[in-house]
Write an enzyme that holds these catalytic residues in place. Structure first.
Site, PDB file in Angstrom:
ATOM      1  N   ASP A 257       0.872  -1.163   0.000  1.00 57.02           N
ATOM      2  CA  ASP A 257       0.000   0.000   0.000  1.00 57.02           C
ATOM      3  C   ASP A 257       0.920   1.227   0.000  1.00 57.02           C
ATOM      4  O   ASP A 257       2.113   1.128   0.259  1.00 57.02           O
ATOM      5  CB  ASP A 257      -0.920  -0.011   1.227  1.00 57.02           C
TER       6      ASP A 257
HETATM    7  C1  BGC Z   1      -4.917   3.477   0.235  1.00 59.95           C
HETATM    8  C2  BGC Z   1      -5.004   2.465  -0.889  1.00 59.95           C
HETATM    9  C3  BGC Z   1      -4.907   3.187  -2.214  1.00 59.95           C
HETATM   10  C4  BGC Z   1      -3.599   3.961  -2.265  1.00 59.95           C
HETATM   11  C5  BGC Z   1      -3.381   4.697  -3.578  1.00 59.95           C
HETATM   12  C6  BGC Z   1      -3.705   4.387   0.099  1.00 59.95           C
HETATM   13  O1  BGC Z   1      -3.787   5.447   0.985  1.00 59.95           O
HETATM   14  O2  BGC Z   1      -4.875   2.807   1.463  1.00 59.95           O
HETATM   15  O3  BGC Z   1      -6.190   1.744  -0.799  1.00 59.95           O
HETATM   16  O4  BGC Z   1      -4.989   2.269  -3.270  1.00 59.95           O
HETATM   17  O5  BGC Z   1      -3.608   4.924  -1.216  1.00 59.95           O
HETATM   18  O6  BGC Z   1      -4.201   5.762  -3.718  1.00 59.95           O
END
Ligand code: BGC
Length: 757
Positions: free
Chosen positions: A257
């Site tokens: 993530d």
């Molecule tokens: C989130 C993810 C997301 C990523 C990209 C993170 O803060 O937890 O679910 O895909 O950002 O935007």
């Protein structure tokens, strides 16, 4: 155009690389190039592309490999609306119903269709991989991201995710299932350690992913920011290699993530291929770790192989050019259909609904106008419009009362002026939410007048929340505000005094407190957060154009404190940036529910707990009413062959309007003295086609006997007990309509030796 795209997809298939080709490329790469390939770039900034994707991979120009583009998309493709060089144009994506609502449809075909539509929009905008679907379980209703998660049940969550993945990938675009695993709270989301038993992990928090991986074969898996039993998920070899790849036989690409530049070498060794959003320091970490021998080049090559296999499957690699012209009109129809099927009719006393043509309705509540299409954060969508409830009702020619409509318009205009400054377009507001007007206080005489001149009342209660914050057990969040309560009580009192009915529409991404107010209302329509077409879909249900067929994918409790996880979930937390920095709280005493959360309830979440221990709920899992009635008959085991059982039941529409029904199939294991199992566990389901009055359909479902198993952590094995298993055909977790029995002559054991710790 269609022909062109399918031609291009055929090229894409031919372009996906063979293992030999990839190995040749790897042999030609320097360590620096390999490290770059394993680390992404946060913002995609591709000439002529839409600005602001969530991330991209690095190109390897010497080998003719370009960058690939990733965007979020749990409720629709998430992009900025601006395209370089086209300052006067705006580019939008369709806002679909939120995930919890997609799961409420219980309709595989429809979920696939939404996925395929997403795939079309990705193709049109040059997006290779969508960072969706999210499928963590709804352990607690206060989790801020519940709207982008599907269910409290691992089968419903995993299977719905698989359908979404199949849809997206049918278009040659890729899907990412996330967040692997046990990402069940947002509070302190990068520091929280989920302390979970092996049994609860296997039966719940990994089971959803196992189903999605096996049935959906997603291109990518994103791991979660949290820790599990003392190890960060992104550094867990047990999770990322031993279970995901070796045990489940999956071979896609694993990514982190966003926002976690730490422990790079350990994560790479554990089986995390790609580091996203990506930081230059991670490239350096990889190079240094290989040079000092703390990371083997074999691990690096394995990860590069996984990244390249993904890259070489993409549209970008095949040279498919974006058109920037998705068919937003056709896609809106799909969003509307999904919203219509996901609406859940929770209550309908004395046939309050559908409305009659001659009804004039007083529509109360600022939620009628705010009407949230989706939640906040990475799953928000820049959609062309949102049809709110009042617009939807007007389009459907439902008579509303002009004085009430005008009152709310004026109130909201005034509020808008007051909130303008607070609601400037800043990233903090984007993330944590714009401030919305509070409920408008209503005077008694105003309600009394409307109760005289209207035949029914509708009240909307709306809630929003999202990423990075959990909801509070507080008024205005899980609970009603005092003004909302007063509005509900006064409107019900005045309308009921005149023998007139009151309908409540709930617009939310997760459960709210319904006790005792739902007893006052004559009908309750759960609209969820229904996407850009929401107001139209709800109006269609109110008017009877659509017969409701949604069913709850999550239990609605009578009291929040009845929910077992409420003893171990953060409440009334105040956001602190230190809590979302890795090791932000290092050196401080470890605090319960912040630094760690004990999943003391084990496997007893949702209906597994409520049904087994006969604890009353407001609305059970799997529940939802219809405008018609169905008779279920002729339940039988068709055959048991090898390890599969086929069962069927006949469903007949015995009412007077056309409708769809959902048959839920639960299993009950033989009772043994030393091993407790839930009284019921969902194993399959099926939604009927639209059945006209008097029409019948035979619903058949297959269940693998090995899937009737429980996880025995003393021997780290799935075991389907020997003996008689009951299969229940049910209309909710608490409404079993018929049962059949299947005998398992000899216990079926499947070893799953890897402990997650
Ligand atoms: C989130 C993810 C997301 C990523 C990209 C993170 O803060 O937890 O679910 O895909 O950002 O935007």
């Amino acid at each position: 155009m269609k022909r062109l795209i399918s031609g291009l997809m055929a090229i894409a298939v031919c372009m996906s690389a063979s293992a030999d080709q990839i190995d040749r490329i790897i042999r030609s790469m320097t360590l620096e190039q390999k490290a770059m390939m394993l680390v992404g770039v946060w913002e995609a900034d591709k000439p002529s592309n839409i600005i602001s994707s969530a991330g991209r991979t690095h190109p390897l120009e010497s080998q003719g490999i370009g960058m690939t583009i990733m965007n979020d998309g749990a409720t629709g493709l998430r992009m900025d609306t601006l395209r370089k060089g086209y300052p006067d144009e705006r580019y939008y994506c369709t806002g679909f119903p939120v995930s919890i609502m997609m799961a409420s449809t219980w309709n595989d075909e429809l979920v696939r269709k939404v996925g395929a539509t997403l795939g079309d929009e990705m193709t049109a905008y040059g997006v290779d991989l969508i960072l969706a679907p999210s499928l963590n379980l709804q352990r607690n209703p206060l989790c801020g991201r519940n709207f982008e998660y599907y269910s409290e049940d691992p089968y419903l969550a995993g299977h719905t995710a698989a359908m979404m993945v199949q849809g997206v990938q049918s278009k040659g675009t890729g899907a990412t299932i996330k967040h692997f695993a046990a990402n069940n709270q947002q509070t302190a989301r990068v520091n929280n350690d989920a302390i979970v038993s092996q049994r609860a992990l296997r039966e719940l928090y990994l089971r959803n992913f196992e189903i999605a991986v096996k049935e959906g074969q997603p291109w990518a898996v994103m791991n979660s920011l949290n820790w599990i039993n003392g190890t960060r998920a992104s550094a867990s070899k047990a999770l990322l290699t031993d279970i995901l790849r070796n045990e489940w036989g999956w071979n896609g690409v694993v990514m982190t993530d966003w926002m976690l530049p730490e422990n790079t070498a350990a994560c790479a060794h554990a089986g995390n291929d790609l580091f996203m959003g990506g930081a230059q320091s991670q490239v350096e970490d990889i190079i240094k770790a290989v040079n000092d021998g703390t990371l083997s080049i074999t691990d690096v090559d394995r990860n590069v192989r996984n990244v390249l296999s993904y890259v070489m499957k993409t549209h970008s690699h095949a040279g498919v050019e974006p058109t920037f012209a998705p068919d937003l009109g056709a896609d809106a129809e799909v969003a509307l259909e999904a919203a219509q099927e996901g609406i859940v009719l929770l209550k309908n006393n004395a046939a309050t609904l559908p409305l009659k043509e001659e009804d004039t309705v007083a529509v109360f509540g600022v939620g009628t106008y705010l009407f949230y299409a989706n939640g906040l954060g990475a799953a928000d969508v820049n959609k062309p419009y949102t049809i709110n409830l009042i617009q939807g009702m007007k389009e459907a020619r439902i008579n509303t009362h002009p004085v009430v409509d005008e009152f709310y318009q004026k109130y909201l205009e005034a509020q808008d002026v007051q909130l303008r400054e607070r609601n400037a377009r800043t990233w903090k507001n984007w993330f944590f939410g714009y401030k919305v007007p509070e409920e408008a206080p209503l005077r008694d005489f105003f309600i009394q007048k409307r109760a005289q001149d209207c035949s029914k009342a509708i009240i909307t209660i709306a809630r929003n929340c999202g990423e990075a914050l959990d909801r509070n057990f507080a008024k205005g969040e899980y609970l009603l505000t005092d003004t909302e309560k007063e509005m509900l009580e006064s409107v019900c009192r005045e309308f009921h005094a005149r023998g007139k009915q009151v309908i409540v529409v709930v617009n939310t991404g997760a459960a709210i407190d319904v006790n005792p107010w739902s007893k006052l209302a004559d009908a309750v329509v759960l609209a969820w957060q229904p996407g850009q077409e929401g107001g139209r879909a709800v109006a269609d249900v109110l008017s009877g154009k659509v017969c409701p067929s949604g069913k709850l994918p999550v239990t609605w409790a009578l009291d929040y404190h009845d929910i077992p996880s409420s003893a171990n979930f953060p409440v009334d937390y105040t956001f602190d940036w230190e809590d979302v920095k890795p090791y932000g709280r290092a050196g401080q005493p470890r605090t319960k529910n912040l630094d760690y959360t004990n999943y003391e309830e084990g496997i007893w979440i949702g209906y597994r707990y409520f049904s087994t221990f006969s604890k009353p709920v407001a609305y059970p899992f799997g529940y939802g009413l219809s405008y018609t009635t169905f008779k279920w008959s002729d339940a039988k085991v068709e055959k048991v062959s090898g390890e599969m059982a086929k069962v069927s039941i006949l469903v007949t529409n015995t009412g007077s309007v056309a409708g769809k029904d959902v048959v839920e199939l639960y299993s009950t294991a033989p009772v043994t003295e030393d091993f407790e199992t839930p009284v019921r566990e969902l194993r399959a389901y099926s939604k009927t086609p639209l059945l006209g009055p008097g029409e019948s359909v035979k619903v058949s479902m297959d269940v693998a006997l090995k899937d009737l198993a429980s996880f025995h952590e003393d021997v780290m094995s799935w075991i389907t007990a020997k003996g008689t298993h009951i299969l229940s055909f049910a209309s909710s977790a608490d409404d079993v309509r018929a049962t059949v029995e299947v005998t398992v002559p000899k216990a079926i054991t499947r070893k799953a030796p890897t402990e997650v710790k």
